[in-house]
Design a protein around this motif. Structure first.
Motif, PDB file in Angstrom:
ATOM      1  N   ASP A 249       0.816  -1.206   0.000  1.00 27.06           N
ATOM      2  CA  ASP A 249       0.000   0.000   0.000  1.00 27.06           C
ATOM      3  C   ASP A 249       0.856   1.266   0.000  1.00 27.06           C
ATOM      4  O   ASP A 249       0.365   2.366   0.197  1.00 27.06           O
ATOM      5  CB  ASP A 249      -0.912   0.014   1.240  1.00 27.06           C
ATOM      6  N   CYS A 250       2.148   1.086  -0.238  1.00 29.87           N
ATOM      7  CA  CYS A 250       3.070   2.216  -0.126  1.00 29.87           C
ATOM      8  C   CYS A 250       3.254   2.888  -1.484  1.00 29.87           C
ATOM      9  O   CYS A 250       3.242   2.248  -2.538  1.00 29.87           O
ATOM     10  CB  CYS A 250       4.416   1.696   0.396  1.00 29.87           C
ATOM     11  N   GLN A 251       3.458   4.174  -1.483  1.00 29.75           N
ATOM     12  CA  GLN A 251       3.592   4.882  -2.763  1.00 29.75           C
ATOM     13  C   GLN A 251       4.958   4.648  -3.417  1.00 29.75           C
ATOM     14  O   GLN A 251       5.144   4.944  -4.588  1.00 29.75           O
ATOM     15  CB  GLN A 251       3.325   6.379  -2.586  1.00 29.75           C
ATOM     16  N   TYR A 252       5.930   4.091  -2.659  1.00 31.00           N
ATOM     17  CA  TYR A 252       7.220   3.744  -3.249  1.00 31.00           C
ATOM     18  C   TYR A 252       7.178   2.385  -3.941  1.00 31.00           C
ATOM     19  O   TYR A 252       8.140   1.957  -4.557  1.00 31.00           O
ATOM     20  CB  TYR A 252       8.323   3.714  -2.168  1.00 31.00           C
ATOM     21  N   ARG A 253       6.059   1.674  -3.783  1.00 25.23           N
ATOM     22  CA  ARG A 253       5.942   0.338  -4.359  1.00 25.23           C
ATOM     23  C   ARG A 253       5.996   0.400  -5.890  1.00 25.23           C
ATOM     24  O   ARG A 253       5.316   1.221  -6.512  1.00 25.23           O
ATOM     25  CB  ARG A 253       4.611  -0.283  -3.929  1.00 25.23           C
ATOM     26  N   VAL A 254       6.831  -0.460  -6.449  1.00 17.47           N
ATOM     27  CA  VAL A 254       6.885  -0.574  -7.906  1.00 17.47           C
ATOM     28  C   VAL A 254       6.530  -2.001  -8.274  1.00 17.47           C
ATOM     29  O   VAL A 254       7.227  -2.937  -7.894  1.00 17.47           O
ATOM     30  CB  VAL A 254       8.295  -0.240  -8.448  1.00 17.47           C
ATOM     31  N   MET A 255       5.424  -2.156  -8.989  1.00 15.12           N
ATOM     32  CA  MET A 255       4.945  -3.493  -9.321  1.00 15.12           C
ATOM     33  C   MET A 255       5.627  -3.997 -10.582  1.00 15.12           C
ATOM     34  O   MET A 255       5.696  -3.304 -11.589  1.00 15.12           O
ATOM     35  CB  MET A 255       3.435  -3.456  -9.551  1.00 15.12           C
ATOM     36  N   ASN A 256       6.168  -5.226 -10.527  1.00 14.19           N
ATOM     37  CA  ASN A 256       6.631  -5.932 -11.709  1.00 14.19           C
ATOM     38  C   ASN A 256       5.683  -7.088 -11.957  1.00 14.19           C
ATOM     39  O   ASN A 256       4.788  -7.347 -11.154  1.00 14.19           O
ATOM     40  CB  ASN A 256       8.049  -6.456 -11.517  1.00 14.19           C
ATOM     41  N   ALA A 257       5.941  -7.819 -13.030  1.00  9.54           N
ATOM     42  CA  ALA A 257       5.085  -8.960 -13.323  1.00  9.54           C
ATOM     43  C   ALA A 257       5.184 -10.008 -12.213  1.00  9.54           C
ATOM     44  O   ALA A 257       4.199 -10.623 -11.850  1.00  9.54           O
ATOM     45  CB  ALA A 257       5.462  -9.571 -14.664  1.00  9.54           C
ATOM     46  N   PHE A 258       6.394 -10.215 -11.678  1.00  7.08           N
ATOM     47  CA  PHE A 258       6.597 -11.314 -10.742  1.00  7.08           C
ATOM     48  C   PHE A 258       6.972 -10.853  -9.337  1.00  7.08           C
ATOM     49  O   PHE A 258       7.090 -11.663  -8.447  1.00  7.08           O
ATOM     50  CB  PHE A 258       7.689 -12.253 -11.272  1.00  7.08           C
ATOM     51  N   ARG A 259       7.187  -9.577  -9.137  1.00  8.76           N
ATOM     52  CA  ARG A 259       7.623  -9.171  -7.805  1.00  8.76           C
ATOM     53  C   ARG A 259       7.255  -7.724  -7.542  1.00  8.76           C
ATOM     54  O   ARG A 259       6.860  -6.992  -8.456  1.00  8.76           O
ATOM     55  CB  ARG A 259       9.130  -9.373  -7.651  1.00  8.76           C
ATOM     56  N   ILE A 260       7.428  -7.369  -6.305  1.00  6.89           N
ATOM     57  CA  ILE A 260       7.187  -5.984  -5.907  1.00  6.89           C
ATOM     58  C   ILE A 260       8.518  -5.391  -5.466  1.00  6.89           C
ATOM     59  O   ILE A 260       9.241  -5.992  -4.676  1.00  6.89           O
ATOM     60  CB  ILE A 260       6.170  -5.911  -4.750  1.00  6.89           C
TER      61      ILE A 260
END
Ligand SMILES: [Zn+2]
Length: 132
Positions: A96-107
Motif C-alpha cells: 500500500d506504499c507509494q514507493y511500491r513498484v509493481m513488476n510482473a513477478f515481484r514488488i
C-alpha cells in the motif's frame, strides 16, 4: 421436589406440602429451601447455580456484558483492541506504499531499491494517494 408438592413428612408423619423459603446471608440470597409446612423441617436445599460454579457465573456475566454492548452498538473491549492493531499494521504494508513498484513477478520498493513482500512493513512507508 418442588414447592406445593404433597408429601409424607418423615419428621412429623403428616401428609403435608412443601413450602419454599429463601435463606438469606445478610442481604444476599444463599439458596432456597423446601420446608415441611406442618413442622418446618427442612426437606431439601435448592442451591443457586451461581454458588455451585463460579466460573459459569463469570461466563454468564461476560455474556451479559457482551450482549449489553451489542445492544448499544459497542464492541467488547478485547475485540476493539485487536481490530485497531490490525488496522494500524495494515496501513504500513509495502503493497500500500507509494514507493511500491509493481513488476510482473515481484514488488520492488522504489525508495530502498530492493525487492519487498507485499505484507512487509517499512519505517519509510508512505500511503498511496491513488489506487493502482
Ligand atoms: Zn413435618
Amino acid at each position: 421436589m418442588k414447592a406445593g408438592q404433597l408429601f409424607d413428612c418423615p419428621h412429623c408423619g403428616n401428609n403435608t406440602f412443601l413450602m419454599k423459603e429463601a435463606v438469606m446471608d445478610g442481604w444476599t440470597k444463599k439458596c432456597d429451601i423446601l420446608k415441611c409446612s406442618s413442622c418446618g423441617t427442612v426437606i431439601e436445599e435448592i442451591k443457586d447455580d451461581t454458588t455451585k460454579n463460579t466460573d459459569t457465573a463469570k461466563d454468564k456475566q461476560n455474556e451479559k456484558r457482551n450482549a449489553l454492548a451489542a445492544l448499544f452498538g459497542e464492541e467488547p473491549e478485547d475485540y476493539k483492541a485487536t481490530n485497531t492493531d490490525l488496522f494500524n499494521t495494515e496501513k504500513r504494508f509495502c503493497r500500500d506504499c507509494q514507493y511500491r513498484v509493481m513488476n510482473a513477478f515481484r514488488i520492488r520498493c522504489g525508495k530502498h531499491e530492493k525487492d519487498v513482500n507485499p505484507m512487509d512493513d517499512c519505517p519509510d512507508f508512505k500511503p498511496r494517494t491513488e489506487q493502482a
